[in-house]
Design an enzyme around this catalytic site. Sequence first.
Site, mmCIF file in Angstrom:
data_model
loop_
_atom_site.group_PDB
_atom_site.id
_atom_site.type_symbol
_atom_site.label_atom_id
_atom_site.label_comp_id
_atom_site.label_asym_id
_atom_site.label_seq_id
_atom_site.Cartn_x
_atom_site.Cartn_y
_atom_site.Cartn_z
ATOM 1 N NE ARG A 141 40.520 81.018 48.455
ATOM 2 C CZ ARG A 141 41.168 82.178 48.414
ATOM 3 N NH1 ARG A 141 42.174 82.359 47.564
ATOM 4 N NH2 ARG A 141 40.829 83.145 49.243
ATOM 5 C CB ILE A 142 34.220 78.367 46.045
ATOM 6 C CG1 ILE A 142 34.152 76.853 45.766
ATOM 7 C CG2 ILE A 142 32.910 79.058 45.654
ATOM 8 C CD1 ILE A 142 34.018 76.451 44.305
ATOM 9 C CE LYS A 201 41.583 71.159 41.166
ATOM 10 N NZ LYS A 201 41.240 69.806 41.645
ATOM 11 N N GLY A 207 26.434 85.331 32.255
ATOM 12 C CA GLY A 207 25.426 85.008 33.262
ATOM 13 C C GLY A 207 26.036 84.279 34.445
ATOM 14 C CB THR A 208 29.401 82.815 34.811
ATOM 15 O OG1 THR A 208 30.123 83.999 34.413
ATOM 16 C CG2 THR A 208 29.217 81.923 33.604
ATOM 17 C CB VAL A 225 32.122 76.400 39.315
ATOM 18 C CG1 VAL A 225 32.990 76.205 40.540
ATOM 19 C CG2 VAL A 225 31.870 77.873 39.038
ATOM 20 N N GLY A 226 32.125 76.119 35.763
ATOM 21 C CA GLY A 226 31.148 76.296 34.697
ATOM 22 C C GLY A 226 30.491 75.023 34.208
ATOM 23 C CD GLU A 227 32.375 73.680 30.193
ATOM 24 O OE1 GLU A 227 32.219 73.336 29.028
ATOM 25 O OE2 GLU A 227 33.398 74.269 30.581
#
Length: 720
Positions: free
Chosen positions: A596-597, A668, A474-475, A670-672
């Site tokens: 970086r996004i 890096k 779902g990410t 962004v999940g948590e």
Amino acid sequence: MTTTTPGPPALRTAVGTARTRVEGREKVTGTARYAGEIPFADLAHGWLVLSPITRGRIRDIDTAPVLAMPGVLTVLHHGNAPRLYTDYVGMLGTPPDPAAVVFQHDKVPFAGWPVALVVAETPEEAREAAETLAVTYDREPHSTVLTADDPDAYPAAGFMPAATEKGDLQGRLASSAVVLDEEYTTPEEQHSMMEPHAATARWEGGRLEVVDSNQGAGWVQSELATLFSLDASSVRVRSEHIGGGFGSKGLRAHQVSAVMAATALRRPVRVVLTRRQTFSLAGYRSPTTQRVRLGADADADGRLRALDHRSLNQTSTVYEFVEPSAGVARVLYDADAHRTANHVVRLDVPSPTWMRAPGEAPGSFAIESALDELAERAGIDPVELRLRNEPETGPVSGLPFSSNNLAACLREGARRFGWADRDPRPGIRYDGRWLLGTGMAAASFGAGAMPSTALVTAKASGSYTVRIAAADIGTGARTALTLIAADALETTPERVHVRIGDSDFGPAMIAGGSMGTRSWAWAVTAAATELRERLAVTQDIPPEGITVRSDTTEALGALAQKERHSFGAQFAEVAVDTSSGEIRVRRMLGIFAAGRIVNPLTARNQLVGGMTWGISMALHEEAVRDRNTGRHYSPDLAGYHVATHADVPDIEADWVDDHDPDDPIGIKGVGEIGIVGAAAAVANAVWHATGVRHRNLPIRPDRVLAAAALPPSDSGPADA
Ligand code: MOS
């Protein structure tokens, strides 16, 4: 993809652009199929029977009446199930949870333990028979209540040292002008993913094939192969779409029991967990009790002289899971005397597991609440206190940070939130019947990568196929990898087709630890880069295409030891009605430094989702267990409250420039990080609104009401 003579693509511009999910249309139109709804011919349905007793032994299972019921095909239990091989450590460094390795003995270690699987022609017949099955037990006394001073607690390592210690803690505490010594608690919390666990197992052409909802097809494949003593190549696990995981979707009872039944019946068998069953079979976040002691400088510059963070969580009697809540203090703050320790105690409860930001989520509630209390006592602004205590290097390791942009997050967050105008005095701002307050907290979460393999194929048509055993829970991982591959191939995302969720694609990191996208992106970039270089000297692509395979094991092994983390600053404004006990979060802002996004759209989804969960953690979520029966009260989404849209009126996530210098793309993860610190920011805002500290989550209306009877700045209600 039919175009073969494109104009020159805009090179390397995909990463960083907002893209909707490549499978978005399939999902919103319902054509994306989840594990529990993929049709199979001749499918049989298994229904798990769970123990209602909390501790004891199975005396008898009376299967005969149930086997005579309509449609019933078999009943599997410890008396007839195959014995499995369990003496191993899996690819993530953990042994299998015995709760997943079903029907191996007659012992019952917790309420909700799987004791049988009833298989029938339809789910309704299986359920009816499962509810009819008579199981008799010999009961034993149980203990299910976590208490801070349990004498059986012991220090335990969970992917990190159990304890760290430097300096003279007692001495530094004694000589500190401002001292804090408080206990914080967080309750049992449930993953509550939208899609419950589901697996279909079947034997096909001599191979075991499992269609499953999990966070790593290769991970579950390797576990099943080992448990059933099968050659790894004869097991295939597929997981195309997953409706949330949050740490709960690994090896569980549903896959193992489905494989047992498919093997016994020689036909496909599906096992789906009910919502209620997920409460005991899918893991959960353990409750924690945490003691934090802080000592700050005598000249009130706010430098920490002493820091002590001790955490305790519960685990089952059959599996040791550590919720490493004290770990976050090893990253965020240094002190002359610095001590951290994680403890566990074994109770007659289900096995807890990873749940979004394991350790950091509850740990940051404690340490970031404590920092806020210290700021109050020292008369220093909470943002300023954190800026003054930014460590130069890892507080415990002494290692350099790969990059640490916490200060930038704090400053940018304070600016955008309007923090400078804040009156620090608590309990003085009214909006009608509401008391208003603002609070903030810092956040960090580990950034890392794990070895993965990827296959990238150039086709004669001019398009590319990427295959990697990644999981999109779902990410937006599938979309992120499409952008990553497009840039590495110097083509457009429209020409890249990413296939994931199939263990046949080779070993890869799971969707977990905020390491999925980074780990997979590294492997995809390596294969795609090599392919592009090869294509530069190749004139013709054969009909079967040209495929390059990568493996990042060596590259990752060569990485220097560093402190690698994402950081963040959370800000919240709350309104508290002390006559009803209601708390409303009016707005929330999170500013993150998370590398970086790759895709701003889905990254924002991740961060806002985490922050929303933080609101939920602060105010709503609590799985309550009856100490007499050892069972949950209302284990369902009616009894277990999660934040809904009405709870989240204005929530914003953004980021500062950040870059992991050792990652090929700078990612890096962004999940948590989005949930870390979020509950503390809300709790700190509740203090600012009311003048009462809430150290026990969730901050329920009854707790607010009890506290309202007390004078401001009291230490809050004693809570049973
Ligand atoms: Mo996450 S708790 O590593 O799914």
